[in-house]
Design a protein around this motif. Structure first.
Motif, PDB file in Angstrom:
ATOM      1  N   LEU A  45       0.822  -1.207   0.000  1.00 57.71           N
ATOM      2  CA  LEU A  45       0.000   0.000   0.000  1.00 57.71           C
ATOM      3  C   LEU A  45       0.859   1.262   0.000  1.00 57.71           C
ATOM      4  CD1 LEU A  45      -2.842  -1.081   2.467  1.00 57.71           C
ATOM      5  CD2 LEU A  45      -3.021  -0.758  -0.005  1.00 57.71           C
ATOM      6  N   LYS A  46       1.984   1.177   0.670  1.00 57.33           N
ATOM      7  CA  LYS A  46       2.892   2.330   0.676  1.00 57.33           C
ATOM      8  C   LYS A  46       3.474   2.563  -0.716  1.00 57.33           C
ATOM      9  CE  LYS A  46       6.757   4.277   3.272  1.00 57.33           C
ATOM     10  NZ  LYS A  46       7.763   4.048   4.345  1.00 57.33           N
ATOM     11  N   LYS A  47       3.723   1.458  -1.459  1.00 58.01           N
ATOM     12  CA  LYS A  47       4.250   1.575  -2.822  1.00 58.01           C
ATOM     13  C   LYS A  47       3.193   2.079  -3.806  1.00 58.01           C
ATOM     14  CE  LYS A  47       6.667  -1.626  -4.681  1.00 58.01           C
ATOM     15  NZ  LYS A  47       7.077  -2.957  -5.179  1.00 58.01           N
ATOM     16  N   ALA A  48       1.903   1.875  -3.465  1.00 63.01           N
ATOM     17  CA  ALA A  48       0.815   2.267  -4.372  1.00 63.01           C
ATOM     18  C   ALA A  48       0.584   3.776  -4.281  1.00 63.01           C
ATOM     19  CB  ALA A  48      -0.449   1.497  -4.018  1.00 63.01           C
ATOM     20  N   ASN A  49       1.449   4.531  -4.926  1.00 66.17           N
ATOM     21  CA  ASN A  49       1.363   5.992  -4.809  1.00 66.17           C
ATOM     22  C   ASN A  49       0.516   6.638  -5.889  1.00 66.17           C
ATOM     23  OD1 ASN A  49       3.064   5.544  -6.921  1.00 66.17           O
ATOM     24  ND2 ASN A  49       4.921   6.229  -5.840  1.00 66.17           N
ATOM     25  N   ASP A  50      -0.148   5.803  -6.716  1.00 66.55           N
ATOM     26  CA  ASP A  50      -1.073   6.361  -7.703  1.00 66.55           C
ATOM     27  C   ASP A  50      -2.211   5.360  -7.935  1.00 66.55           C
ATOM     28  OD1 ASP A  50       1.466   5.274  -9.648  1.00 66.55           O
ATOM     29  OD2 ASP A  50      -0.560   4.600 -10.189  1.00 66.55           O
ATOM     30  N   PRO A  51      -3.352   5.810  -8.495  1.00 64.28           N
ATOM     31  CA  PRO A  51      -4.526   4.942  -8.679  1.00 64.28           C
ATOM     32  C   PRO A  51      -4.258   3.703  -9.519  1.00 64.28           C
ATOM     33  CG  PRO A  51      -5.162   7.233  -8.904  1.00 64.28           C
ATOM     34  CD  PRO A  51      -3.664   7.226  -8.824  1.00 64.28           C
ATOM     35  N   VAL A  52      -3.365   3.800 -10.507  1.00 66.40           N
ATOM     36  CA  VAL A  52      -3.094   2.651 -11.378  1.00 66.40           C
ATOM     37  C   VAL A  52      -2.501   1.494 -10.580  1.00 66.40           C
ATOM     38  CG1 VAL A  52      -1.770   1.822 -13.359  1.00 66.40           C
ATOM     39  CG2 VAL A  52      -2.784   4.110 -13.413  1.00 66.40           C
ATOM     40  N   LYS A  53      -1.465   1.793  -9.773  1.00 70.12           N
ATOM     41  CA  LYS A  53      -0.827   0.744  -8.976  1.00 70.12           C
ATOM     42  C   LYS A  53      -1.793   0.172  -7.951  1.00 70.12           C
ATOM     43  CE  LYS A  53       4.006   2.266  -9.310  1.00 70.12           C
ATOM     44  NZ  LYS A  53       5.157   2.776  -8.548  1.00 70.12           N
ATOM     45  N   LEU A  54      -2.561   1.058  -7.305  1.00 68.85           N
ATOM     46  CA  LEU A  54      -3.473   0.582  -6.269  1.00 68.85           C
ATOM     47  C   LEU A  54      -4.558  -0.320  -6.867  1.00 68.85           C
ATOM     48  CD1 LEU A  54      -4.256   0.564  -3.328  1.00 68.85           C
ATOM     49  CD2 LEU A  54      -5.591   2.648  -3.703  1.00 68.85           C
ATOM     50  N   ALA A  55      -5.090   0.032  -8.026  1.00 68.90           N
ATOM     51  CA  ALA A  55      -6.099  -0.803  -8.688  1.00 68.90           C
ATOM     52  C   ALA A  55      -5.527  -2.184  -9.006  1.00 68.90           C
ATOM     53  CB  ALA A  55      -6.593  -0.126  -9.963  1.00 68.90           C
ATOM     54  N   ASP A  56      -4.277  -2.225  -9.473  1.00 70.09           N
ATOM     55  CA  ASP A  56      -3.619  -3.505  -9.770  1.00 70.09           C
ATOM     56  C   ASP A  56      -3.456  -4.355  -8.517  1.00 70.09           C
ATOM     57  OD1 ASP A  56      -1.451  -2.277 -12.420  1.00 70.09           O
ATOM     58  OD2 ASP A  56      -3.378  -3.333 -12.518  1.00 70.09           O
ATOM     59  N   TYR A  57      -3.007  -3.711  -7.421  1.00 65.31           N
ATOM     60  CA  TYR A  57      -2.780  -4.453  -6.177  1.00 65.31           C
ATOM     61  C   TYR A  57      -4.092  -5.025  -5.625  1.00 65.31           C
ATOM     62  CZ  TYR A  57       1.978  -2.544  -5.931  1.00 65.31           C
ATOM     63  OH  TYR A  57       3.290  -2.223  -6.183  1.00 65.31           O
ATOM     64  N   ILE A  58      -5.163  -4.228  -5.718  1.00 60.56           N
ATOM     65  CA  ILE A  58      -6.463  -4.712  -5.221  1.00 60.56           C
ATOM     66  C   ILE A  58      -6.930  -5.910  -6.040  1.00 60.56           C
ATOM     67  CG2 ILE A  58      -8.900  -4.131  -4.888  1.00 60.56           C
ATOM     68  CD1 ILE A  58      -8.031  -1.237  -4.370  1.00 60.56           C
ATOM     69  N   CYS A  59      -6.811  -5.831  -7.366  1.00 66.81           N
ATOM     70  CA  CYS A  59      -7.210  -6.956  -8.237  1.00 66.81           C
ATOM     71  C   CYS A  59      -6.358  -8.192  -7.987  1.00 66.81           C
ATOM     72  CB  CYS A  59      -7.108  -6.548  -9.710  1.00 66.81           C
ATOM     73  SG  CYS A  59      -8.454  -5.489 -10.245  1.00 66.81           S
ATOM     74  N   ASP A  60      -5.047  -7.986  -7.822  1.00 64.48           N
ATOM     75  CA  ASP A  60      -4.141  -9.117  -7.583  1.00 64.48           C
ATOM     76  C   ASP A  60      -4.467  -9.817  -6.272  1.00 64.48           C
ATOM     77  OD1 ASP A  60      -1.175  -7.534  -9.015  1.00 64.48           O
ATOM     78  OD2 ASP A  60      -2.821  -8.674  -9.940  1.00 64.48           O
ATOM     79  N   HIS A  61      -4.772  -9.024  -5.253  1.00 62.37           N
ATOM     80  CA  HIS A  61      -4.966  -9.593  -3.916  1.00 62.37           C
ATOM     81  C   HIS A  61      -6.334 -10.252  -3.753  1.00 62.37           C
ATOM     82  CE1 HIS A  61      -4.063 -10.023   0.368  1.00 62.37           C
ATOM     83  NE2 HIS A  61      -5.317  -9.661   0.606  1.00 62.37           N
ATOM     84  N   TYR A  62      -7.381  -9.578  -4.204  1.00 65.01           N
ATOM     85  CA  TYR A  62      -8.739 -10.064  -3.977  1.00 65.01           C
ATOM     86  C   TYR A  62      -9.350 -10.792  -5.170  1.00 65.01           C
ATOM     87  CZ  TYR A  62      -8.776  -7.255   0.283  1.00 65.01           C
ATOM     88  OH  TYR A  62      -8.499  -6.741   1.524  1.00 65.01           O
ATOM     89  N   GLY A  63      -8.706 -10.684  -6.326  1.00 67.16           N
ATOM     90  CA  GLY A  63      -9.281 -11.279  -7.523  1.00 67.16           C
ATOM     91  C   GLY A  63     -10.258 -10.324  -8.173  1.00 67.16           C
ATOM     92  N   ALA A  64     -10.467 -10.530  -9.471  1.00 69.85           N
ATOM     93  CA  ALA A  64     -11.304  -9.607 -10.236  1.00 69.85           C
ATOM     94  C   ALA A  64     -12.721  -9.541  -9.696  1.00 69.85           C
ATOM     95  CB  ALA A  64     -11.314 -10.032 -11.710  1.00 69.85           C
ATOM     96  N   ASP A  65     -13.212 -10.675  -9.188  1.00 70.00           N
ATOM     97  CA  ASP A  65     -14.606 -10.718  -8.744  1.00 70.00           C
ATOM     98  C   ASP A  65     -14.837  -9.897  -7.482  1.00 70.00           C
ATOM     99  OD1 ASP A  65     -16.691 -12.906  -7.012  1.00 70.00           O
ATOM    100  OD2 ASP A  65     -17.326 -11.717  -8.740  1.00 70.00           O
ATOM    101  N   LEU A  66     -13.930 -10.008  -6.515  1.00 69.10           N
ATOM    102  CA  LEU A  66     -14.131  -9.339  -5.237  1.00 69.10           C
ATOM    103  C   LEU A  66     -13.583  -7.925  -5.197  1.00 69.10           C
ATOM    104  CD1 LEU A  66     -13.443 -12.058  -2.499  1.00 69.10           C
ATOM    105  CD2 LEU A  66     -15.603 -11.005  -3.110  1.00 69.10           C
ATOM    106  N   ALA A  67     -12.702  -7.586  -6.102  1.00 74.64           N
ATOM    107  CA  ALA A  67     -12.012  -6.289  -6.040  1.00 74.64           C
ATOM    108  C   ALA A  67     -12.986  -5.115  -5.998  1.00 74.64           C
ATOM    109  CB  ALA A  67     -11.060  -6.155  -7.227  1.00 74.64           C
ATOM    110  N   VAL A  68     -14.000  -5.149  -6.853  1.00 73.69           N
ATOM    111  CA  VAL A  68     -14.979  -4.050  -6.890  1.00 73.69           C
ATOM    112  C   VAL A  68     -15.776  -4.001  -5.594  1.00 73.69           C
ATOM    113  CG1 VAL A  68     -17.050  -3.180  -8.052  1.00 73.69           C
ATOM    114  CG2 VAL A  68     -15.145  -4.047  -9.400  1.00 73.69           C
ATOM    115  N   ASP A  69     -16.177  -5.181  -5.075  1.00 80.54           N
ATOM    116  CA  ASP A  69     -16.921  -5.216  -3.811  1.00 80.54           C
ATOM    117  C   ASP A  69     -16.109  -4.618  -2.669  1.00 80.54           C
ATOM    118  OD1 ASP A  69     -18.407  -8.466  -4.532  1.00 80.54           O
ATOM    119  OD2 ASP A  69     -19.062  -6.437  -5.043  1.00 80.54           O
TER     120      ASP A  69
END
Length: 720
Positions: A45-69
């Motif tokens: 999260l500290k490395k995610a200093n912009d929306p692009v990186k943070l969106a990628d990290y959320i998708c990677d961690h939770y999967g495409a299905d849960l990321a939006v939820d």
């Protein structure tokens, strides 16, 4: 929802946030514990200093299905409700994805749900990957012969390991359950039987995870898991589609449900927990998966193949519910989970202990306790033993000195089983337990481990509340006939409940039909002393249940009052019975000649009681014993508590060390004698050791633990 769409939706939502809100979003994301899943690491999260990186990290961690939820959840909690609502709208638009996309989405959903498991004592955020813990279980098909079942229940140690190995040689795999038979017909309905704690639910989780990973049952487009310990809480009416919807991401069932009914599998777990009758008239049944009906009608229709007759069923239940199941279902294939073989036990220990040396040490230690090691065939017992040992190792304790007694381990096992009872049944647990304990008590007197249905009724046991939890039902072959019989998962469990029969105070609630098997504890002990050696483990458990701390805990958990008189009766018996302790030698000196008496004392873990009993004796004389690790621990315990030990004679005995298997060529030790010496003299050990690999060498580590430092005792060699 495809990964590309998810990223686009997330990116758009995150770019709407101000810099302060973006940082607040990341901070909230670091500790949300969404759906009890692990959080994204603070480092990422500290490395995610912009929306692009943070969106990628959320998708990677939770999967495409849960990321939006997850994003919607966080946005709502930082009061960015407009952005959250917009993201919900975008998500709703994405629901019009193709059938192929939905199937992929559903598999991802299943993988997320079943990738991790939580131990029963886990703290928040503590999870274990299922594949890192799952260990194969012995699964067999067909019926047992009556005698074979009896041998399986009563065997311990090496003989039990041999029986399990024989079963494993003819076992089947989970992957075989839906394979075509000789006529090339694949079964549509399969039943898996298994006792409480034997690993049914873990097996289901493994099936779901492997299916979602496309390693198992690839013939099924969907696998839906319905567990009826939650199903009992369903509203009075619903539809099969309602049940299936609860399995789906965002409660959104597949649009091709009707088209794929031939290619999906319904896994139904916990059939034995259903509290209503499924014996419904034919004209009450329904055939429409969307039709709203009482739950019992939905299930009756499903089991009788009126509702979705083309779909496949995998039903898991405790054996005691077998008769109820047979009344409403035509089963085309069945299998029973028997538990772990010896090889499987070792694998489980090594998986549980990530440290290889700790796993090896723990496994060898438990092998030294024949009874507990045998019961480790049950995965929940294996977990209890491993958990206890791990805690001891982490605190730096000596396993031999701080090991749990057999009674303590079995109490933990029963305690975990009792936790699964409904609150209603727990209110009457004291009555249920009293009735239940009459059955095993009668069984040990009659040397019976299989109980026919008439015996169950004789003791006023109600199948719907007690049988599925504690007793297993088996269909057994006897001659040309085939019938049902009930049993405990192992004779040692039956003996544990038999000992409870004597400890629980009888207030008259169970005295009507239970007078026949009722034996007062004096009669039990007298028979054990005279001829009934098979009462040994029952007496050990009886001793262990006299411990005040355990007795109080048991009273609190079960609501049963414990009889205080038993302790005095056991004390009197230990001090007067020829069998338990006392052979008085030619010089009229009271000596203990039986290691079993020491085991009974060890089980109590009551220092005052032990010293009172041992104060009557001045020595211990043991011959021709093959000391297991447990025997050595027991011997050490008693010597340390002995008020006036004058001599310990150990003749022609062999000792198994912690790190070695018993060897067939091992020679017995010479007659060794511990005797009283004058106060103040040093403790000396004198012995000949012509062969370092002999039994004398095996004797050394034991004497170090029980003799060195014990004032007034030395080891001398004597003539034989």
């Amino acid at each position: 929802m495809a990964r590309e769409n998810t990223n686009d939706f997330l990116l758009e939502a995150l770019e709407d946030l101000t810099l302060d809100m973006f940082e607040k979003f990341k901070y909230k994301l670091s500790y949300i514990d969404y759906d009890e899943m692990a959080n994204i690491s603070k480092y990422l999260l500290k490395k995610a200093n912009d929306p692009v990186k943070l969106a990628d990290y959320i998708c990677d961690h939770y999967g495409a299905d849960l990321a939006v939820d997850v994003a919607i959840y966080v946005l709502e909690r930082i009061n960015q409700r407009d952005t959250a609502a917009k993201l919900k709208q975008e998500k709703a638009k994405g629901k019009g994805t193709s059938v192929t996309d939905y199937k992929m989405k559903y598999r991802e959903h299943v993988q997320k749900n079943y990738h991790w498991i939580k131990d029963m004592n886990a703290c928040i955020g503590e999870t274990v990957a299922l594949n890192s813990r799952y260990t194969r279980l012995v699964l067999v098909s067909g019926h047992h012969h009556e005698k074979k079942k009896e041998h399986e229940i009563t065997a311990v140690g090496r003989r039990h390991a041999e029986i399990m190995q024989e079963q494993m040689n003819s076992s089947i795999s989970i992957s075989d359950l839906f394979k075509p038979d000789r006529d090339r017909q694949a079964p549509k309905t399969v039943v898996i039987l298994g006792a409480a704690g034997i690993g049914k639910t873990m097996t289901v989780r493994k099936i779901l995870l492997d299916w979602a990973s496309e390693r198992l049952y690839r013939q099924f487009d969907y696998v839906f898991y319905i567990h009826f310990w939650e199903g009992n809480l369903l509203k009075a009416e619903g539809s099969l589609t309602d049940m299936i919807t609860k399995c789906c991401p965002s409660d959104n069932p597949p649009g091709d449900l009707e088209e794929t009914r031939k290619n999906f599998l319904l896994v139904i777990d916990g059939f034995d927990k259903l509290r209503f009758s499924l014996d419904r008239p034919q004209n009450d049944l329904c055939s429409d998966p969307w039709e709203v009906k009482p739950v019992e009608i939905i299930l009756s229709s499903l089991f009788r193949k009126i509702l979705l007759p083309e779909c496949s069923l995998l039903i898991l239940t405790r054996p005691a519910a077998l008769q109820k199941l047979q009344q409403c279902l035509v089963c085309e294939r069945s299998a029973e989970i028997l538990g772990f073989s010896e090889v499987d036990k070792e694998e489980y220990f090594h998986k549980f202990f990530e440290n290889k040396e700790e796993g090896r040490k723990a496994f060898q230690f438990v092998k030294g306790n024949e009874m507990v090691f045998t019961m480790c065939l049950v995965p929940i017992m294996c977990w209890i033993v491993c958990t206890v040992i791990k805690q001891q190792l982490e605190s730096g304790e000596d396993l031999a000195q701080t090991a749990k007694t057999i009674t303590e381990i079995y109490l933990l096992y029963v305690s975990i089983l009792l936790k699964s009872l409904s609150s209603k049944l727990k209110q009457n647990l004291h009555i249920i337990l009293k009735r239940l304990c009459c059955l095993p008590a009668d069984g040990i007197w009659q040397q019976r481990v299989l109980f026919v249905e008439e015996a169950i009724k004789e003791f006023l046991l109600n199948q719907t509340d007690t049988l599925p939890l504690f007793l297993n039902e088996s269909t057994l072959q006897k001659g040309i006939a085939c019938g049902s019989a009930y049993s405990f998962i192992h004779l040692s469990v039956q003996e544990f409940f038999a000992s409870l029969f004597y400890v629980i105070k009888d207030d008259g609630e169970t005295r009507d039909k239970q007078e026949d098997p009722k034996r007062d504890v004096k009669k039990l002990l007298e028979n054990y002393a005279n001829s009934r050696h098979d009462f040994m483990l029952t007496v050990w458990f009886l001793s262990g249940l006299l411990n005040k701390e355990r007795r109080n805990a048991l009273e609190k958990e079960t609501g049963c009052k414990m009889s205080p008189e038993i302790k005095e009766e056991l004390l009197m018996w230990l001090q007067t019975s020829q069998k338990s302790a006392l052979a008085v030698n030619a010089e009229k000196r009271a000596m203990i000649h039986d290691l079993e008496a020491c085991h009974s004392l060890y089980e109590t873990q009551d220092e005052s009681f032990v010293k009172t009993v041992l104060g009557y004796f001045i020595g211990l004389y043991l011959r021709d014993i093959n000391f297991t690790q447990l025997d050595q621990t027991v011997l050490s315990f008693c010597i340390k508590k002995w008020p006036k030990l004058e001599s310990l004679v150990v003749g022609y005995c062999s000792f198994i060390s912690e790190d070695h298997e018993e060897r067939s060529d091992q020679q017995p030790a010479k007659l060794l004698h511990l005797k009283q010496i004058k106060a103040g003299n040093p403790v000396n050990f004198v012995h000949e050791d012509p062969n370092e690999d002999s039994g004398v060498n095996k004797y050394r580590p034991v004497i170090r633990s029980v003799g060195v430092g014990y004032p007034g005792v030395c080891l001398c060699e004597t003539s034989t």
